[in-house]
Design a protein around this motif. Structure first.
Motif, PDB file in Angstrom:
ATOM      1  N   ARG A  73      50.113  19.695 -25.873  1.00  0.00           N
ATOM      2  CA  ARG A  73      50.044  18.867 -27.075  1.00  0.00           C
ATOM      3  C   ARG A  73      51.390  18.954 -27.768  1.00  0.00           C
ATOM      4  NH1 ARG A  73      45.664  17.822 -31.444  1.00  0.00           N
ATOM      5  NH2 ARG A  73      46.984  17.171 -33.187  1.00  0.00           N
ATOM      6  N   ILE A  74      51.944  17.802 -28.067  1.00  0.00           N
ATOM      7  CA  ILE A  74      53.184  17.766 -28.835  1.00  0.00           C
ATOM      8  C   ILE A  74      52.877  17.057 -30.151  1.00  0.00           C
ATOM      9  CG2 ILE A  74      54.683  17.855 -26.802  1.00  0.00           C
ATOM     10  CD1 ILE A  74      55.202  14.831 -27.254  1.00  0.00           C
ATOM     11  N   GLU A  75      53.567  17.440 -31.196  1.00  0.00           N
ATOM     12  CA  GLU A  75      53.311  16.872 -32.519  1.00  0.00           C
ATOM     13  C   GLU A  75      54.624  16.505 -33.196  1.00  0.00           C
ATOM     14  OE1 GLU A  75      50.363  18.972 -34.872  1.00  0.00           O
ATOM     15  OE2 GLU A  75      49.706  19.995 -33.060  1.00  0.00           O
ATOM     16  N   PRO A  76      55.197  15.335 -32.828  1.00  0.00           N
ATOM     17  CA  PRO A  76      56.412  14.911 -33.517  1.00  0.00           C
ATOM     18  C   PRO A  76      56.115  14.715 -35.006  1.00  0.00           C
ATOM     19  CG  PRO A  76      56.000  13.550 -31.566  1.00  0.00           C
ATOM     20  CD  PRO A  76      54.778  14.390 -31.804  1.00  0.00           C
ATOM     21  N   ALA A  77      57.028  15.128 -35.852  1.00  0.00           N
ATOM     22  CA  ALA A  77      56.837  15.030 -37.301  1.00  0.00           C
ATOM     23  C   ALA A  77      56.416  13.630 -37.707  1.00  0.00           C
ATOM     24  CB  ALA A  77      58.122  15.421 -38.017  1.00  0.00           C
ATOM     25  N   GLY A  78      55.358  13.550 -38.492  1.00  0.00           N
ATOM     26  CA  GLY A  78      54.894  12.267 -38.995  1.00  0.00           C
ATOM     27  C   GLY A  78      54.060  11.464 -38.018  1.00  0.00           C
ATOM     28  N   HIS A  79      53.740  12.033 -36.865  1.00  0.00           N
ATOM     29  CA  HIS A  79      52.968  11.328 -35.841  1.00  0.00           C
ATOM     30  C   HIS A  79      51.727  12.139 -35.486  1.00  0.00           C
ATOM     31  CE1 HIS A  79      56.116   8.337 -34.775  1.00  0.00           C
ATOM     32  NE2 HIS A  79      56.908   9.280 -35.234  1.00  0.00           N
ATOM     33  N   ALA A  80      50.719  11.452 -34.984  1.00  0.00           N
ATOM     34  CA  ALA A  80      49.524  12.130 -34.489  1.00  0.00           C
ATOM     35  C   ALA A  80      49.899  12.980 -33.278  1.00  0.00           C
ATOM     36  CB  ALA A  80      48.477  11.091 -34.089  1.00  0.00           C
ATOM     37  N   GLY A  81      49.091  13.978 -32.995  1.00  0.00           N
ATOM     38  CA  GLY A  81      49.310  14.795 -31.807  1.00  0.00           C
ATOM     39  C   GLY A  81      49.242  13.942 -30.557  1.00  0.00           C
ATOM     40  N   LEU A  82      50.109  14.246 -29.618  1.00  0.00           N
ATOM     41  CA  LEU A  82      50.181  13.531 -28.348  1.00  0.00           C
ATOM     42  C   LEU A  82      49.934  14.518 -27.225  1.00  0.00           C
ATOM     43  CD1 LEU A  82      53.468  11.554 -29.105  1.00  0.00           C
ATOM     44  CD2 LEU A  82      51.113  10.765 -29.459  1.00  0.00           C
ATOM     45  N   PHE A  83      49.357  14.045 -26.135  1.00  0.00           N
ATOM     46  CA  PHE A  83      49.032  14.914 -25.013  1.00  0.00           C
ATOM     47  C   PHE A  83      49.739  14.433 -23.757  1.00  0.00           C
ATOM     48  CE2 PHE A  83      45.718  15.270 -28.104  1.00  0.00           C
ATOM     49  CZ  PHE A  83      45.427  16.627 -28.124  1.00  0.00           C
ATOM     50  N   GLU A  84      50.133  15.398 -22.930  1.00  0.00           N
ATOM     51  CA  GLU A  84      50.787  15.075 -21.666  1.00  0.00           C
ATOM     52  C   GLU A  84      50.421  16.116 -20.633  1.00  0.00           C
ATOM     53  OE1 GLU A  84      55.058  15.208 -21.971  1.00  0.00           O
ATOM     54  OE2 GLU A  84      55.038  17.169 -22.892  1.00  0.00           O
ATOM     55  N   LEU A  85      50.519  15.734 -19.365  1.00  0.00           N
ATOM     56  CA  LEU A  85      50.231  16.649 -18.265  1.00  0.00           C
ATOM     57  C   LEU A  85      51.462  17.420 -17.808  1.00  0.00           C
ATOM     58  CD1 LEU A  85      47.892  14.415 -16.070  1.00  0.00           C
ATOM     59  CD2 LEU A  85      47.233  16.315 -17.561  1.00  0.00           C
ATOM     60  N   ARG A  86      52.627  17.007 -18.204  1.00  0.00           N
ATOM     61  CA  ARG A  86      53.860  17.652 -17.751  1.00  0.00           C
ATOM     62  C   ARG A  86      54.035  18.968 -18.513  1.00  0.00           C
ATOM     63  NH1 ARG A  86      60.000  15.134 -17.666  1.00  0.00           N
ATOM     64  NH2 ARG A  86      60.936  17.000 -16.777  1.00  0.00           N
ATOM     65  N   VAL A  87      53.668  20.072 -17.862  1.00  0.00           N
ATOM     66  CA  VAL A  87      53.688  21.369 -18.534  1.00  0.00           C
ATOM     67  C   VAL A  87      54.506  22.424 -17.802  1.00  0.00           C
ATOM     68  CG1 VAL A  87      51.455  21.023 -19.643  1.00  0.00           C
ATOM     69  CG2 VAL A  87      51.543  22.108 -17.404  1.00  0.00           C
ATOM     70  N   ALA A  88      54.893  22.179 -16.587  1.00  0.00           N
ATOM     71  CA  ALA A  88      55.498  23.220 -15.757  1.00  0.00           C
ATOM     72  C   ALA A  88      57.008  23.350 -15.935  1.00  0.00           C
ATOM     73  CB  ALA A  88      55.163  22.968 -14.290  1.00  0.00           C
ATOM     74  N   ASP A  89      57.571  22.699 -16.944  1.00  0.00           N
ATOM     75  CA  ASP A  89      59.013  22.796 -17.146  1.00  0.00           C
ATOM     76  C   ASP A  89      59.307  22.836 -18.640  1.00  0.00           C
ATOM     77  OD1 ASP A  89      58.483  20.228 -17.960  1.00  0.00           O
ATOM     78  OD2 ASP A  89      59.903  19.253 -16.638  1.00  0.00           O
ATOM     79  N   ASN A  90      60.550  22.997 -18.969  1.00  0.00           N
ATOM     80  CA  ASN A  90      60.957  23.074 -20.372  1.00  0.00           C
ATOM     81  C   ASN A  90      61.664  21.781 -20.750  1.00  0.00           C
ATOM     82  OD1 ASN A  90      61.455  24.119 -22.925  1.00  0.00           O
ATOM     83  ND2 ASN A  90      63.351  25.090 -22.302  1.00  0.00           N
ATOM     84  N   HIS A  91      60.935  20.653 -20.676  1.00  0.00           N
ATOM     85  CA  HIS A  91      61.536  19.378 -21.044  1.00  0.00           C
ATOM     86  C   HIS A  91      61.338  19.121 -22.534  1.00  0.00           C
ATOM     87  CE1 HIS A  91      57.379  17.988 -20.604  1.00  0.00           C
ATOM     88  NE2 HIS A  91      57.717  16.941 -21.324  1.00  0.00           N
ATOM     89  N   HIS A  92      62.030  18.138 -23.030  1.00  0.00           N
ATOM     90  CA  HIS A  92      61.999  17.803 -24.437  1.00  0.00           C
ATOM     91  C   HIS A  92      61.571  16.343 -24.600  1.00  0.00           C
ATOM     92  CE1 HIS A  92      63.927  21.629 -24.895  1.00  0.00           C
ATOM     93  NE2 HIS A  92      64.930  21.241 -24.129  1.00  0.00           N
ATOM     94  N   HIS A  93      61.636  15.828 -25.816  1.00  0.00           N
ATOM     95  CA  HIS A  93      61.181  14.463 -26.077  1.00  0.00           C
ATOM     96  C   HIS A  93      62.151  13.724 -26.978  1.00  0.00           C
ATOM     97  CE1 HIS A  93      57.548  16.691 -24.926  1.00  0.00           C
ATOM     98  NE2 HIS A  93      57.321  15.590 -24.251  1.00  0.00           N
ATOM     99  N   ILE A  94      62.155  12.399 -26.809  1.00  0.00           N
ATOM    100  CA  ILE A  94      62.900  11.527 -27.707  1.00  0.00           C
ATOM    101  C   ILE A  94      61.895  10.541 -28.284  1.00  0.00           C
ATOM    102  CG2 ILE A  94      63.605   9.924 -25.858  1.00  0.00           C
ATOM    103  CD1 ILE A  94      66.326   9.727 -27.459  1.00  0.00           C
ATOM    104  N   VAL A  95      61.941  10.358 -29.609  1.00  0.00           N
ATOM    105  CA  VAL A  95      60.957   9.544 -30.326  1.00  0.00           C
ATOM    106  C   VAL A  95      61.677   8.420 -31.055  1.00  0.00           C
ATOM    107  CG1 VAL A  95      59.147   9.561 -32.092  1.00  0.00           C
ATOM    108  CG2 VAL A  95      59.523  11.611 -30.679  1.00  0.00           C
TER     109      VAL A  95
END
Length: 145
Positions: A73-95
């Motif tokens: 679960r990722i929670e970008p500031a000001g956004h609802a929680g988002l879910f993803e299956l990609r868990v086996a690495d240390n990736h980041h996000h761009i919003v």
């Protein structure tokens, strides 16, 4: 839900130590098809395949997946929680600040002192979460007009 996706789905769910249920299959398939989905978006996808599914059962499956390390679960500031299956690495996000689109960004490379704190206060650092913010190509093009 396509029959061809069931065996890998079942294997992934069992591999996380969870019992395979219709709702869990639907949630897994929804996240596979739509990474960075909100719980309500997952529910809408699951409900198409399983009309009797409830929002609560989807929340339960998402919580089980996160707890078992199958989803994140990722929670970008000001956004609802988002879910993803990609868990086996240390990736980041761009919003996108305009439309909220979220994309994966590979681990930051080069000099990144913010990823290595000077003082960990005794913590054993395992992961650094970085969220980049900007405008996606569609919103950039729209703002240029």
């Amino acid at each position: 839900m396509p029959a061809a996706s069931a065996p890998p789905t079942d294997a992934a769910i069992r591999g996380a130590g969870l019992r395979v249920t219709g709702t869990r299959r639907g949630v897994y398939d929804a996240l596979h098809e739509a990474p960075h989905a909100r719980a309500d978006e997952v529910f809408e996808r699951v409900r198409r395949a399983l009309p009797g599914a409830s929002m609560q059962s989807v929340y339960n499956a998402l919580g089980d997946f996160v707890g078992a390390g199958l989803a994140r679960r990722i929670e970008p500031a000001g956004h609802a929680g988002l879910f993803e299956l990609r868990v086996a690495d240390n990736h980041h996000h761009i919003v996108c600040r305009s439309c909220g689109r979220v994309e994966d960004v590979e681990c930051v490379t080069g000099s990144a002192p913010c990823l290595h704190p000077d003082d960990t206060a005794g913590f054993s650092v395992e992961v650094a979460e970085v969220t980049f913010w900007g405008l996606c190509p569609a919103c950039t093009a729209a703002s240029a007009n």
